[in-house]
Design an enzyme around this catalytic site. Structure first.
Site, PDB file in Angstrom:
ATOM      1  N   ARG A 174      -9.508   1.825  -0.350  1.00 36.72           N
ATOM      2  CA  ARG A 174      -8.208   1.145  -0.467  1.00 36.72           C
ATOM      3  C   ARG A 174      -7.161   2.003  -1.182  1.00 36.72           C
ATOM      4  O   ARG A 174      -6.303   1.480  -1.903  1.00 36.72           O
ATOM      5  CB  ARG A 174      -8.334  -0.193  -1.217  1.00 36.72           C
ATOM      6  N   ARG A 198      -1.917  -2.174  -2.583  1.00 34.84           N
ATOM      7  CA  ARG A 198      -0.835  -2.818  -3.342  1.00 34.84           C
ATOM      8  C   ARG A 198      -0.630  -2.305  -4.758  1.00 34.84           C
ATOM      9  O   ARG A 198       0.378  -2.608  -5.383  1.00 34.84           O
ATOM     10  CB  ARG A 198      -1.085  -4.338  -3.371  1.00 34.84           C
ATOM     11  N   ARG A 213       5.248  -1.900   3.079  1.00 38.10           N
ATOM     12  CA  ARG A 213       4.729  -3.160   3.597  1.00 38.10           C
ATOM     13  C   ARG A 213       5.866  -4.183   3.749  1.00 38.10           C
ATOM     14  O   ARG A 213       5.925  -4.902   4.743  1.00 38.10           O
ATOM     15  CB  ARG A 213       3.660  -3.685   2.640  1.00 38.10           C
ATOM     16  N   ASP A 270      -7.557  -2.424   9.476  1.00 36.49           N
ATOM     17  CA  ASP A 270      -8.437  -3.407   8.843  1.00 36.49           C
ATOM     18  C   ASP A 270      -9.627  -3.687   9.747  1.00 36.49           C
ATOM     19  O   ASP A 270      -9.508  -3.605  10.974  1.00 36.49           O
ATOM     20  CB  ASP A 270      -7.687  -4.719   8.559  1.00 36.49           C
ATOM     21  N   TYR A 305     -17.146 -12.940   9.191  1.00 34.48           N
ATOM     22  CA  TYR A 305     -15.749 -13.417   9.236  1.00 34.48           C
ATOM     23  C   TYR A 305     -15.475 -14.196  10.515  1.00 34.48           C
ATOM     24  O   TYR A 305     -14.758 -15.202  10.507  1.00 34.48           O
ATOM     25  CB  TYR A 305     -14.776 -12.238   9.124  1.00 34.48           C
TER      26      TYR A 305
HETATM   27  O1  CP3 Z   1      -7.080   2.341   2.145  1.00 36.70           O
HETATM   28  C1  CP3 Z   1      -8.043   1.950   2.826  1.00 36.70           C
HETATM   29  O2  CP3 Z   1      -9.190   1.748   2.351  1.00 36.70           O
HETATM   30  C2  CP3 Z   1      -7.876   1.824   4.334  1.00 36.70           C
HETATM   31  C3  CP3 Z   1      -7.511   0.577   4.846  1.00 36.70           C
HETATM   32  C4  CP3 Z   1      -8.466  -0.610   4.739  1.00 36.70           C
HETATM   33  C5  CP3 Z   1      -7.996  -1.930   4.527  1.00 36.70           C
HETATM   34  N1  CP3 Z   1      -9.040  -2.785   4.658  1.00 36.70           N
HETATM   35  C6  CP3 Z   1      -6.603  -2.296   4.251  1.00 36.70           C
HETATM   36  C7  CP3 Z   1      -6.313  -3.615   3.643  1.00 36.70           C
HETATM   37  C8  CP3 Z   1      -9.844  -0.685   4.911  1.00 36.70           C
HETATM   38  C9  CP3 Z   1     -10.860   0.425   5.112  1.00 36.70           C
HETATM   39  C10 CP3 Z   1     -10.191  -2.080   4.886  1.00 36.70           C
HETATM   40  C11 CP3 Z   1     -11.559  -2.573   5.093  1.00 36.70           C
HETATM   41  C12 CP3 Z   1     -11.829  -4.007   4.958  1.00 36.70           C
HETATM   42  N2  CP3 Z   1     -11.032  -5.065   5.274  1.00 36.70           N
HETATM   43  C13 CP3 Z   1     -13.078  -4.517   4.520  1.00 36.70           C
HETATM   44  C14 CP3 Z   1     -14.294  -3.697   4.157  1.00 36.70           C
HETATM   45  C15 CP3 Z   1     -14.188  -3.123   2.806  1.00 36.70           C
HETATM   46  C16 CP3 Z   1     -14.303  -4.140   1.691  1.00 36.70           C
HETATM   47  O3  CP3 Z   1     -13.259  -4.362   1.037  1.00 36.70           O
HETATM   48  O4  CP3 Z   1     -15.389  -4.667   1.490  1.00 36.70           O
HETATM   49  C17 CP3 Z   1     -12.978  -5.923   4.527  1.00 36.70           C
HETATM   50  C18 CP3 Z   1     -14.063  -6.889   4.115  1.00 36.70           C
HETATM   51  C19 CP3 Z   1     -11.685  -6.253   5.018  1.00 36.70           C
HETATM   52  C20 CP3 Z   1     -11.128  -7.617   5.281  1.00 36.70           C
HETATM   53  C21 CP3 Z   1      -9.956  -7.895   4.437  1.00 36.70           C
HETATM   54  N3  CP3 Z   1      -8.736  -7.272   4.581  1.00 36.70           N
HETATM   55  C22 CP3 Z   1      -9.859  -8.817   3.386  1.00 36.70           C
HETATM   56  C23 CP3 Z   1     -10.994  -9.689   2.892  1.00 36.70           C
HETATM   57  C24 CP3 Z   1      -8.551  -8.740   2.895  1.00 36.70           C
HETATM   58  C25 CP3 Z   1      -7.927  -9.641   1.853  1.00 36.70           C
HETATM   59  C26 CP3 Z   1      -8.310  -9.223   0.485  1.00 36.70           C
HETATM   60  C27 CP3 Z   1      -7.209  -8.417  -0.128  1.00 36.70           C
HETATM   61  O5  CP3 Z   1      -7.507  -7.362  -0.716  1.00 36.70           O
HETATM   62  O6  CP3 Z   1      -6.050  -8.863  -0.026  1.00 36.70           O
HETATM   63  C28 CP3 Z   1      -7.865  -7.739   3.623  1.00 36.70           C
HETATM   64  C29 CP3 Z   1      -6.466  -7.290   3.449  1.00 36.70           C
HETATM   65  C30 CP3 Z   1      -6.224  -5.829   3.282  1.00 36.70           C
HETATM   66  N4  CP3 Z   1      -6.821  -4.827   4.003  1.00 36.70           N
HETATM   67  C31 CP3 Z   1      -5.284  -5.218   2.389  1.00 36.70           C
HETATM   68  C32 CP3 Z   1      -5.325  -3.840   2.621  1.00 36.70           C
HETATM   69  C33 CP3 Z   1      -4.482  -2.773   1.982  1.00 36.70           C
HETATM   70  C34 CP3 Z   1      -4.359  -5.956   1.446  1.00 36.70           C
HETATM   71  C35 CP3 Z   1      -3.324  -6.586   2.325  1.00 36.70           C
HETATM   72  C36 CP3 Z   1      -1.928  -6.597   1.799  1.00 36.70           C
HETATM   73  O7  CP3 Z   1      -1.249  -5.549   1.721  1.00 36.70           O
HETATM   74  O8  CP3 Z   1      -1.496  -7.720   1.534  1.00 36.70           O
END
Ligand code: CP3
Length: 345
Positions: A25, A29, A38, A75, A152
């Site tokens: 990540r 944010r 964003r 994602d 999911y």
């Molecule tokens: O920088 C990176 O790592 C690359 C981009 C990336 C994102 N999600 C962006 C993201 C990657 C590799 C993921 C993987 C992902 N997404 C996983 C596996 C890794 C882990 O965290 O276990 C999972 C389970 C998801 C599903 C997901 N996406 C959830 C549960 C959420 C909400 C939780 C949160 O952090 O808000 C997301 C949203 C998400 N994916 C964000 C980002 C940067 C935050 C969204 C935002 O900007 O509002």
């Protein structure tokens, strides 16, 4: 050919004097520049599907910190969406999807080969990045592992114990297996296109592997990962693959060999001395600083970063967190982590 990029050298099994580093990540944010881009995109999904802006946020942490790898901004839930699930994000809560619990739901999903139309902006992001990244930075593509994506799709949201997926696995095993198979096929196609577009490494996120035990772990974490990896290796033998069976505990041992992964990513619950002995003995490991150090910083961050580097100094290691950095992290602590890794004591 011997690779020259640091991450590629570690993945090829080389013990590096200073481990290369990137961060899960890393585009997120906690960075003000991410929040600005964003906002410009409108919302998170619009950002994922806007190739120029997605490439921009992928590059931001590379410019700011000089990480050794960039991970495609996307994602794991875009794949279910491409298979036909509805997907949206509720601010402050997380993802929501239409659920798959009946044969009718399953039959409403698209065939795996139909995913590319929706996912083509993601492949464009990869192409832009492979042109624009500094020549010594490795580009990592990714997908969710089938079990994690299925949790999911079945529950329609993130769940603390993956209860709905475990229930469907017991109550409707054929339906459950069909869903795992569809996701597996689609994941192979999705990652194949990412590699063709320029991803140099791919990573499989099995974030909920830890809730599978015994035979279930073999059938639903290990076996689908093995299928994805062997299909990709058949077509792209030179593309290294990182597997992340998060919270697999003792099942980390042997995971790389059983799946064909070149590297396993360790979560922060894993003891580094144990992993050096039982996991790194089979090849490269990635990890595993607890993400909360990026919030608290200070001497504890420095001491734990050094301890991890020392524990893994006997073999190939890529430094990373044990899970994604959180939005409340201080960007200065990321700087401190990198400086500590790159300044051996
Ligand atoms: O920088 C990176 O790592 C690359 C981009 C990336 C994102 N999600 C962006 C993201 C990657 C590799 C993921 C993987 C992902 N997404 C996983 C596996 C890794 C882990 O965290 O276990 C999972 C389970 C998801 C599903 C997901 N996406 C959830 C549960 C959420 C909400 C939780 C949160 O952090 O808000 C997301 C949203 C998400 N994916 C964000 C980002 C940067 C935050 C969204 C935002 O900007 O509002």
């Amino acid at each position: 050919m011997t690779p020259t990029k640091k991450i590629m050298r570690s993945l090829a099994g080389e013990k590096m004097p200073v481990p290369p580093i990137w961060m899960m990540r890393q585009a997120g944010r906690y960075l003000p520049e991410y929040r600005a881009t964003r906002a410009q995109a409108g919302d998170f999904l619009s950002l994922c599907y806007n190739s120029d802006l997605a490439a921009e946020v992928t590059l931001q942490p590379i410019r700011r910190y000089g990480f050794d790898a960039a991970i495609l901004f996307a994602d794991i839930l875009l794949l279910p969406q491409a298979l036909g699930a509805d997907l949206w994000f509720v601010t402050g809560e997380g993802p929501r999807l239409s659920t798959i619990t009946t044969l009718d739901d399953m039959n409403s999903l698209k065939p795996a080969e139909d995913i590319h139309e929706i996912l083509s902006p993601i492949y464009d992001t990869v192409s832009i990045l492979s042109r624009e990244l500094p020549s010594d930075t490795t580009l990592i593509g990714f997908a969710g592992a089938p079990w994690t994506v299925a949790t999911y799709m079945i529950a329609g949201r993130g769940t603390p114990n993956q209860g709905p997926a475990h229930a469907l696995k017991v109550e409707a095993p054929e339906l459950f297996d069909a869903l795992i198979d569809r996701i597996t096929e689609a994941t192979i196609l999705y990652l194949g296109r990412q590699i063709e577009a320029g991803a140099e490494v791919v990573k499989l996120f099995d974030s909920w592997a830890g809730s599978l035990k015994g035979d279930d772990f073999d059938r639903y974490s290990l076996e689908p990962c093995r299928r994805v990896i062997s299909a990709l290796k058949a077509r792209f033998p030179d593309t290294p693959i990182i597997a992340f069976p998060r919270e697999a505990g003792p099942r980390y041992e042997g995971f790389a060999k059983a799946t064909g992964a070149d590297c396993v990513a360790l979560d922060n619950s894993v003891d580094s001395a144990w992993a050096a002995q039982h996991v790194q003995s089979d090849g490269c490991v990635q990890g595993n600083l607890a993400p909360w150090h990026m919030v608290t910083g200070g001497d504890a961050l420095v001491a734990e970063t050094r301890a991890i580097c020392k524990a893994f100094s006997g073999g190939p290691h890529i430094f990373n967190l044990g899970h994604g950095i959180t939005p409340d992290a201080d960007p200065a602590n990321v700087e401190l982590m990198i400086e500590t890794v790159r300044t051996p004591v």
